[in-house]
Design a protein around this motif. Structure first.
Motif, PDB file in Angstrom:
ATOM      1  N   GLU A 321      95.103  20.365  41.985  1.00  0.00           N
ATOM      2  CA  GLU A 321      95.685  20.130  40.657  1.00  0.00           C
ATOM      3  C   GLU A 321      95.420  18.690  40.233  1.00  0.00           C
ATOM      4  OE1 GLU A 321     100.059  20.212  38.452  1.00  0.00           O
ATOM      5  OE2 GLU A 321      99.807  21.069  40.467  1.00  0.00           O
ATOM      6  N   ASP A 322      94.862  18.526  39.049  1.00  0.00           N
ATOM      7  CA  ASP A 322      94.514  17.204  38.528  1.00  0.00           C
ATOM      8  C   ASP A 322      95.713  16.605  37.783  1.00  0.00           C
ATOM      9  OD1 ASP A 322      93.507  14.974  37.311  1.00  0.00           O
ATOM     10  OD2 ASP A 322      91.646  15.909  36.625  1.00  0.00           O
ATOM     11  N   ARG A 323      96.307  15.568  38.372  1.00  0.00           N
ATOM     12  CA  ARG A 323      97.407  14.849  37.726  1.00  0.00           C
ATOM     13  C   ARG A 323      97.037  13.381  37.507  1.00  0.00           C
ATOM     14  NH1 ARG A 323     102.724  16.763  41.232  1.00  0.00           N
ATOM     15  NH2 ARG A 323     102.370  19.028  41.126  1.00  0.00           N
ATOM     16  N   LEU A 324      95.738  13.125  37.396  1.00  0.00           N
ATOM     17  CA  LEU A 324      95.293  11.743  37.240  1.00  0.00           C
ATOM     18  C   LEU A 324      95.812  11.127  35.954  1.00  0.00           C
ATOM     19  CD1 LEU A 324      91.586  12.040  38.474  1.00  0.00           C
ATOM     20  CD2 LEU A 324      93.495  10.912  39.650  1.00  0.00           C
ATOM     21  N   LEU A 330      95.756  13.326  42.607  1.00  0.00           N
ATOM     22  CA  LEU A 330      95.316  14.711  42.717  1.00  0.00           C
ATOM     23  C   LEU A 330      96.202  15.387  43.755  1.00  0.00           C
ATOM     24  CD1 LEU A 330      91.432  14.179  42.876  1.00  0.00           C
ATOM     25  CD2 LEU A 330      92.729  15.026  40.906  1.00  0.00           C
ATOM     26  N   ALA A 369      85.933  15.784  45.686  1.00  0.00           N
ATOM     27  CA  ALA A 369      86.745  14.813  44.943  1.00  0.00           C
ATOM     28  C   ALA A 369      87.799  14.165  45.828  1.00  0.00           C
ATOM     29  CB  ALA A 369      87.405  15.491  43.749  1.00  0.00           C
ATOM     30  N   TRP A 396      85.845   5.653  44.362  1.00  0.00           N
ATOM     31  CA  TRP A 396      85.894   6.465  43.141  1.00  0.00           C
ATOM     32  C   TRP A 396      84.931   5.889  42.110  1.00  0.00           C
ATOM     33  CZ3 TRP A 396      88.212  11.001  43.156  1.00  0.00           C
ATOM     34  CH2 TRP A 396      88.360  11.674  41.941  1.00  0.00           C
TER      35      TRP A 396
END
Length: 400
Positions: A321-324, A330, A369, A396
């Motif tokens: 899940e992308d919570r950036l 993540l 990622a 990154w």
């Protein structure tokens, strides 16, 4: 094709319920196959001697086959011995004859997986039901293909085979095929076989069915089992509660036993609200033969039949899940229904993550990622382990 792997707690009647599930499919007009490694119990339940080479007809639409791990082991060992003959001669080894071979521990697991893969590749069946070992052994068995493939990649990495062009030259100089060449060829065959088994286990039509008796520790035991299955991505399609006594007995002893079972049954339904719970009555005897299996099911359309699988490939339950944008992290979400914080372990090793749930462990390679992140925390929420990853500024990609 649908594949139902029937397992559960020891002594709960797995073999009987596996046979009943296969028979229910046959009664609905499906071409059903029952696979079992047992020798006497399945034959007693079905009322028919079983063959190990070809499936034995049991009833209209139903066949059963007893897997012989000893025969499978002898075939594989003799084939390996023949392929490695030159290298063994070089070492001065004396070959073994077929009549002096007895299977080693673990042979039954590989024989069962081989038979399962063969049934999955066949067009002869609509439904394959497998009488599996007890639940803890089943979890380890289903994890075996992925684990062995990982070991092979570590010990014999495919990229090292770039030197293969030199081996024929070295073999000519030595006068025999190089042992390393045979080793890599064997690894390739094992990888091909194990990958096929893995596809069978991961198929959307493959599911696990749990069998238990209604007792005071059933819920706690099954909670651990279901968490172990979920850790390895195995889908549980239902819970079968076996040997339930009738309620309302005038006998105080039977009434007390029945009351205890009903209490345990209620606890199971509360513990697993998302699973279908099938109740199977106690017949007062161990079922033997097709007629008594029909009676156990309450008729040809017994509720222990198999639901239709969802179409399409099964998605990986470990979702990122992308919570950036909101939290700068993540989250790798690992569904673990039944897991408890006690006995839960998490370790990162390079590009791999090691998750331990009680006595079960799984090692997975991080998605690309997440390899550029550090583990910043983890927590168990609503039956799922949420592992938090924070991007490493040194790894990154930087935006202009």
């Amino acid at each position: 094709m649908r594949i139902v792997l029937v397992t559960g707690t020891g002594g709960a009647g797995r073999t009987t319920l596996a046979a009943a599930t296969a028979l229910a499919g046959a009664r609905r007009g499906e071409r059903a196959l029952l696979l079992t490694t047992g020798s006497s119990a399945p034959e007693t339940v079905l009322g028919t001697p079983l063959g190990a080479d070809v499936p034995t007809p049991i009833a209209a639409g139903l066949h059963a086959r007893r897997i012989d791990p000893g025969d499978r082991f002898r075939q594989e060992f003799l084939a390996f011995q023949e392929r490695a003959g030159a290298a063994l001669d070089l070492l001065g080894a004396a070959p073994l004859d077929e009549d002096e071979l007895t299977e080693l521990p673990g042979s039954e697991d590989f024989a069962l997986l081989h038979a399962l893969r063969g049934a999955h590749a066949s067009d002869d069946w609509d439904l394959v039901v497998v009488d599996m070992p007890p639940a803890a052994e089943t979890i380890r068995l289903l994890a075996l293909p992925a684990q062995v493939r990982r070991y092979l990649r570590r010990l014999l990495p495919p990229e090292r085979q770039a030197a293969r062009a030199l081996r024929p030259v070295l073999a000519q100089l030595a006068g025999v095929p190089m042992p390393a060449q045979k080793l890599y060829e064997a690894a390739e065959r094992w990888e091909t076989e194990l990958a096929a088994v893995q596809r069978t286990i991961d198929d959307p039509g493959t599911s696990v069915r749990l069998v238990t008796e209604a007792g005071p520790v059933a819920a706690a035991t099954l909670r651990s089992i279901r968490a172990g299955l979920a850790l390895h991505g195995r889908r549980t399609d239902g819970l079968v509660v076996n040997r339930l006594l009738p309620t309302g007995s005038a006998d105080p002893f039977l009434a007390a036993l029945s009351g205890s079972q009903q209490t345990a049954l209620k606890a199971l339904r509360e513990e697993f609200p998302d699973l279908p719970v099938h109740e199977v009555p106690h017949l007062g005897r161990d079922p033997q033969g097709v007629d008594e299996l029909d009676e156990l099911l309450g008729g040809p359309a017994g509720e222990t039949g198999v639901d239709e699988p969802a179409g399409g490939p099964r998605p990986d339950p470990w979702a990122v899940e992308d919570r950036l944008a909101t939290d700068g992290i993540l989250v790798w979400r690992v569904p673990l229904p039944g897991a408890e914080r006690r006995g839960l372990g998490l370790v990162r090793r390079g590009d791999e993550i090691v998750v331990t749930v009680g006595r079960f462990r799984r090692i997975r390679t991080l998605p690309s990622a997440l390899r550029r992140c550090t583990v910043s925390g983890a927590g168990l929420h609503d039956g799922a382990l949420e592992i938090r990853f924070t991007p490493d500024p040194d790894l990154w990609p930087k935006s202009d």
